[in-house]
Design a protein around this motif. Structure first.
Motif, PDB file in Angstrom:
ATOM      1  N   SER A  29      14.320   5.463  -2.304  1.00  0.00           N
ATOM      2  CA  SER A  29      14.318   4.042  -1.989  1.00  0.00           C
ATOM      3  C   SER A  29      15.716   3.439  -2.098  1.00  0.00           C
ATOM      4  O   SER A  29      16.132   2.629  -1.260  1.00  0.00           O
ATOM      5  CB  SER A  29      13.343   3.306  -2.919  1.00  0.00           C
ATOM      6  N   ARG A  83       1.963  -2.005 -11.055  1.00  0.00           N
ATOM      7  CA  ARG A  83       1.336  -2.626  -9.884  1.00  0.00           C
ATOM      8  C   ARG A  83       2.296  -3.585  -9.186  1.00  0.00           C
ATOM      9  O   ARG A  83       2.384  -3.611  -7.956  1.00  0.00           O
ATOM     10  CB  ARG A  83       0.068  -3.356 -10.304  1.00  0.00           C
ATOM     11  N   LYS A  86       4.774  -1.725  -7.068  1.00  0.00           N
ATOM     12  CA  LYS A  86       4.186  -1.268  -5.800  1.00  0.00           C
ATOM     13  C   LYS A  86       4.158  -2.403  -4.775  1.00  0.00           C
ATOM     14  O   LYS A  86       4.524  -2.214  -3.604  1.00  0.00           O
ATOM     15  CB  LYS A  86       2.767  -0.741  -6.028  1.00  0.00           C
ATOM     16  N   GLN A  89       7.611  -3.084  -3.386  1.00  0.00           N
ATOM     17  CA  GLN A  89       8.076  -2.108  -2.394  1.00  0.00           C
ATOM     18  C   GLN A  89       7.477  -2.390  -1.015  1.00  0.00           C
ATOM     19  O   GLN A  89       8.132  -2.208   0.011  1.00  0.00           O
ATOM     20  CB  GLN A  89       7.725  -0.687  -2.839  1.00  0.00           C
ATOM     21  N   TYR A 186      10.968   2.704   1.420  1.00  0.00           N
ATOM     22  CA  TYR A 186      10.109   1.889   0.555  1.00  0.00           C
ATOM     23  C   TYR A 186       8.712   2.505   0.451  1.00  0.00           C
ATOM     24  O   TYR A 186       8.103   2.525  -0.626  1.00  0.00           O
ATOM     25  CB  TYR A 186      10.000   0.467   1.098  1.00  0.00           C
ATOM     26  N   VAL A 190       6.430   3.889  -2.863  1.00  0.00           N
ATOM     27  CA  VAL A 190       5.064   3.460  -3.153  1.00  0.00           C
ATOM     28  C   VAL A 190       4.183   4.673  -3.450  1.00  0.00           C
ATOM     29  O   VAL A 190       3.389   4.671  -4.397  1.00  0.00           O
ATOM     30  CB  VAL A 190       4.486   2.641  -1.986  1.00  0.00           C
ATOM     31  N   LEU A 193       5.046   6.113  -6.897  1.00  0.00           N
ATOM     32  CA  LEU A 193       4.525   5.280  -7.979  1.00  0.00           C
ATOM     33  C   LEU A 193       3.036   5.531  -8.216  1.00  0.00           C
ATOM     34  O   LEU A 193       2.538   5.344  -9.326  1.00  0.00           O
ATOM     35  CB  LEU A 193       4.761   3.800  -7.668  1.00  0.00           C
ATOM     36  N   GLY A 194       2.338   5.964  -7.174  1.00  0.00           N
ATOM     37  CA  GLY A 194       0.921   6.261  -7.318  1.00  0.00           C
ATOM     38  C   GLY A 194       0.646   7.443  -8.243  1.00  0.00           C
ATOM     39  O   GLY A 194      -0.469   7.583  -8.755  1.00  0.00           O
TER      40      GLY A 194
END
Length: 412
Positions: A29, A83, A86, A89, A186, A190, A193-194
């Motif tokens: 990112s 959260r 996310k 992003q 981006y 995401v 991050l999951g």
């Protein structure tokens, strides 16, 4: 997990699932972000040939942190940090995709560029305290110094790779592709991050309003010994010398009579130096010695920037840019590490939002002021003046260094 020493610490912490996954996604990112910054800065210069407008674009990118930072800091102590990152992003994806479409339609002029950059500045400024305060939730306390240093290396590696990639893409495929690839980066973050799971944390709810929490965080930041000194250094450095990075398009084109390739080379040189400084700090354990690094790195940065301002050729400026980048990051990472260790966890988001505010907001103000001054006096004189101001402040801390070190490293 027992902590190793030296460079083994770097590989060991990157092997930790949560931190390694977060760092990988964040790296991609950030590379996209720097590609867009290079494209936006160079586009602003080609559209206007004004250092003032280049400074205005940097202002739009950085200044919103001042407006939204305190609120975001209070939110970071209340809301789900993962959260919110996310959601941020996804908003970043939207603005980058819009820039790509407008450029492809040949309607991206200076004002749309400014306004979209301003929107992204609010998004990035709002995410800053969430991003800063999430690090202690990714690693155990004994890894915090290394994690913060690697975060800086990550940022500055992107500062090296992003401009190099942007220069290649602009030369071969067109500027619009830098915006499109940033949009894709981006989405990659995401997904990463999951897969991240944060360490459990118990935060004592104050039961107060957002406004009251903001006031408490601001008061704690500006009155806590040691933390307020780091903030003062960051503000003065950010206004007086840090904008040299935001004004590099003007330095490349006006001071060194170069092209977009020279601009990318200068940006990459700062990034290479910063990576070296960050890797060195990543091998350190604890906070002992960090106060000295903060002071002397700032002084070293002043010395190299004076030589940079006196340079007349790009080949002279590049090694000085690397030395400046190393000093700049050494001071910043050491200061942030000391603040992270001094601040109680229930105030972490709010105090770090103030640090993030001055880290992003002061260069925004400085870029605008130095950009306008550079239009009238050239690139060199405003930078020399700023260096003189910062050097005067650092000499004050040299005189009182024993007390400064005791407050930061020993807690009294």
């Amino acid at each position: 997990m027992p902590a190793s020493h030296g460079f083994a610490r770097i590989f060991q912490i990157l092997g930790q699932r949560n931190y390694g996954t977060f760092t990988l996604g964040n790296s991609i990112s950030l590379i996209g972000t720097w590609m867009q910054r290079i494209a936006s800065g160079w586009l602003a210069w080609t559209l206007t040939e004004s250092a003032g407008w280049v400074g205005a674009i940097a202002f739009a990118d950085l200044f919103p942190c001042i407006l939204i930072g305190p609120f975001a800091g209070a939110a970071a102590d209340r809301w789900d940090r993962l959260r919110v990152l996310k959601i941020g992003q996804l908003l970043g994806f939207g603005q980058a995709f819009l820039l790509a479409i407008l450029y492809a339609m040949d309607v991206l002029t200076i004002w749309p560029l400014f306004l979209i950059t301003l929107f992204n500045g609010f998004v990035t400024g709002g995410l800053q305290p969430f991003r800063l305060s999430i690090t202690p939730r990714l690693v155990e306390p004994q890894w915090l110094t290394t994690a913060i240093a690697i975060n800086s290396v990550n940022f500055n590696l992107a500062r090296f790779v992003g401009p190099a990639a942007a220069g290649l893409i602009i030369a071969t495929g067109g500027m619009g592709w830098t915006f499109a690839l940033n949009a894709l980066s981006y989405l990659v973050f995401v997904v990463a991050l999951g897969f991240v799971r944060l360490r459990p944390q118990q935060i004592a709810r104050s039961g107060k309003s957002f406004g009251a929490d903001i006031v408490i965080g601001l008061k704690h930041a500006v009155t806590m010994p040691g933390v307020n000194a780091i903030l003062l250094m960051t503000v003065v450095s950010g206004i007086c010398v840090r904008p040299v990075l935001e004004l590099l398009p003007g330095w490349a084109a006006q001071a060194f009579h170069g092209s977009s390739s020279d601009f990318a080379a200068l940006t990459s040189a700062f990034g290479i130096g910063a990576i070296v400084g960050g890797l060195w700090l990543a091998t350190r354990e604890g906070t002992r010695g960090l106060a000295g690094i903060v002071v002397w790195s700032n002084i070293g940065m002043c010395a190299t920037l004076l030589c940079f301002a006196a340079s007349t050729r790009i080949w002279m400026a590049l090694p000085l840019a690397m030395l400046t980048g190393s000093c700049m990051v050494s001071a910043a990472v050491s200061g942030q590490t000391l603040v992270q260790t001094l601040v109680p966890d229930e105030l972490r988001g709010r105090v770090l939002s103030v640090l993030g505010l001055v880290m992003r907001g002061s260069p925004a103000i400085g870029a605008l002021l130095l950009g306008v001054a550079s239009d009238h006096f050239g690139m060199r004189l405003p930078l020399i003046t700023g260096v003189a101001v910062l050097l005067g402040l650092m000499l004050y801390f040299v005189v009182g260094f024993a007390r400064f070190r005791a407050v930061l490293e020993d807690g009294y």
